[in-house]
Design a protein around this motif. Sequence first.
Motif, PDB file in Angstrom:
ATOM      1  N   PHE A  32       0.945  -1.174   0.195  1.00  0.00           N
ATOM      2  CA  PHE A  32      -0.005   0.040  -0.106  1.00  0.00           C
ATOM      3  C   PHE A  32       0.856   1.291  -0.035  1.00  0.00           C
ATOM      4  N   ALA A  33       1.839   1.213   0.833  1.00  0.00           N
ATOM      5  CA  ALA A  33       2.950   2.673   1.015  1.00  0.00           C
ATOM      6  C   ALA A  33       3.671   2.704  -0.364  1.00  0.00           C
ATOM      7  N   TRP A  36       0.946   4.199  -2.820  1.00  0.00           N
ATOM      8  CA  TRP A  36       0.705   5.963  -2.227  1.00  0.00           C
ATOM      9  C   TRP A  36       1.568   6.772  -2.786  1.00  0.00           C
ATOM     10  N   LYS A  37       3.295   6.234  -2.578  1.00  0.00           N
ATOM     11  CA  LYS A  37       4.084   7.125  -2.694  1.00  0.00           C
ATOM     12  C   LYS A  37       4.640   7.068  -4.181  1.00  0.00           C
ATOM     13  N   ARG A  38       4.142   6.147  -4.912  1.00  0.00           N
ATOM     14  CA  ARG A  38       4.448   6.004  -6.423  1.00  0.00           C
ATOM     15  C   ARG A  38       3.271   7.114  -6.874  1.00  0.00           C
ATOM     16  N   PRO A 103      -2.910  -1.356  -3.435  1.00  0.00           N
ATOM     17  CA  PRO A 103      -1.700  -1.712  -3.547  1.00  0.00           C
ATOM     18  C   PRO A 103      -1.208  -2.263  -4.893  1.00  0.00           C
ATOM     19  N   ILE A 104       0.432  -2.155  -5.300  1.00  0.00           N
ATOM     20  CA  ILE A 104       0.933  -2.595  -6.230  1.00  0.00           C
ATOM     21  C   ILE A 104       2.015  -3.564  -5.940  1.00  0.00           C
ATOM     22  N   ARG A 105       2.485  -4.231  -6.911  1.00  0.00           N
ATOM     23  CA  ARG A 105       3.623  -5.061  -6.801  1.00  0.00           C
ATOM     24  C   ARG A 105       4.584  -4.389  -7.786  1.00  0.00           C
ATOM     25  N   SER A 106       5.441  -3.397  -7.479  1.00  0.00           N
ATOM     26  CA  SER A 106       6.537  -2.836  -8.472  1.00  0.00           C
ATOM     27  C   SER A 106       7.298  -3.876  -8.919  1.00  0.00           C
ATOM     28  N   ASP A 107       7.750  -5.092  -8.200  1.00  0.00           N
ATOM     29  CA  ASP A 107       8.677  -6.012  -8.752  1.00  0.00           C
ATOM     30  C   ASP A 107       7.978  -6.941  -9.784  1.00  0.00           C
ATOM     31  N   THR A 116      -2.640  -9.766  -9.078  1.00  0.00           N
ATOM     32  CA  THR A 116      -3.841  -8.957  -8.632  1.00  0.00           C
ATOM     33  C   THR A 116      -4.065  -9.401  -7.292  1.00  0.00           C
ATOM     34  N   ASN A 117      -4.604  -8.688  -6.544  1.00  0.00           N
ATOM     35  CA  ASN A 117      -5.178  -8.969  -5.252  1.00  0.00           C
ATOM     36  C   ASN A 117      -6.748  -8.956  -4.837  1.00  0.00           C
ATOM     37  N   GLY A 118      -7.476  -8.706  -5.909  1.00  0.00           N
ATOM     38  CA  GLY A 118      -8.945  -8.289  -5.944  1.00  0.00           C
ATOM     39  C   GLY A 118      -9.607  -9.507  -5.956  1.00  0.00           C
TER      40      GLY A 118
END
Length: 494
Positions: A32-33, A36-38, A103-107, A116-118
């Motif tokens: 999540f962090a 948001w920072k992205r 939330p994202i998975r930048s990797d 995905t997580n939905g």
Amino acid sequence: METDYAGNATYTFTLRSNILWSNGEAVTSHHFAAAWKRLADPANALPDREILSMIAGYDTVQETGDTSHLGISTPDDLTLIVTLNGNPAYFLETVCAGVSTMPIRSDLFNPKNLITNGPYTVTEFSDKQVRMERSETYYDAAKVTVESILFLPATGSQTDYDALLAGEADFSENLPMTAAEELALSGLWIPEPVTSTLALVFNTLSAPLDSPEIRAALHLAIDEQVITDALADLTFRPATGLVPYGVSDFSEHTEENAEDETTEPSLPDPNAPPRETPPEPEIYWDFRTHSEEIVTVDTGSDYTADCNSARDLLAAAGYPNGSGLPTLDYVFLNTEENVTIANAVQKMWKEQLGISVMLRAVSEEELTALITPVTDEETGLTSAPFQIVATEFSAAYSDASALLFRWHSADPGNFTGYSSPAFDILIGAAEASVSPEAYDAYLHDAEAILLTDAPLIPLCYRGSSVLLRDGLEGLYRLPNGIFFFSRVTRSQTA
């Protein structure tokens, strides 16, 4: 949630321990962090960045590009702490439940292998179609009743609508006009708002538009319904204020207070312990609908009377029947919509007020230059070299402040030179309000002052046409036009 002595809120979110990515790995607070920072990072220039402006340190991030200043921390994998400047009511609905902060998975950010997580996971991704299947790793998968969703490119409004009628599609956007007309006549359909207002904006520092009486006269002489009809598109609706339909009003809307506007609101204790059972879902007003119901602004229209009043105002300002008033310069981007509106406005002002208007279609670069304030070296005065400009205002988040705060005299987005001490006081009071009821009331009154002073003329609200196939229900739409299909089900009567 806790608040300090100044009313600044700190939210502590605890993640469920059973939320997983579609590859089986755990979703953590760090994901999540990272999202948001992205979003906040100015180097990414993401379109929804402004929705994070209430988070502490956001301005510093914009100045420095260092996202470590953003008021977000993750003490462990399941805890996300967010510190705000103030406590805006729209934070939970627009920011926390928004698509841009998921939330994202930048990797693993690869369109060909999306993790995905939905409720759904991507199983096919191409230019021709996108297929999503129900995700078994979703924490609430049992309530997701649709097994798969197939997204296809639009092929044309009539073709797509025919597929919907034939049962070959379940959802369609941009209905053909004939279908929209039939649905509108049946009373079963109204346009979906897209929280965008088409308007004319005046340079209040440029004579003769520095006169509130002249601006008010120009406003009164416009028939918004005629303009909407001229656009020949049922998704448009006449504007009764700056804030369009689809923007939330965060005072709670219940049957009781809907009937009795005099009910005193009771404020919850922000530091009270959490309830053992979750509260009932809150139902909010639509800001525009609420404004019309409480009659903050008189939305009744008698165009003949309005034009008589407009002529009286012009005469009082020294220009009876428009005599002596110089030709006004009206600029707009060269689009079919803007040309239609400009011709209608020009005709109304000429016929009703005797005022001549020069219409000028310009490029985006020219328009930007015209509305960019410049400072005269000799006088030190700052103004923009335009008189009247056609523009469109969109709400970046579901709150009237997204459109109203920019008219504060000190806001850098206020390119008109408009300044009203009363308006500024109301905006300041809204920013300082803890009570959602008081916050909304200040914004309604601020909009009323804005419409009276007329630095702009709201013309019409943009909309969209969407339809679910008969027998389906549960489609949810965010104010910014994002649709959620995870709760779509077959209706019991189908």
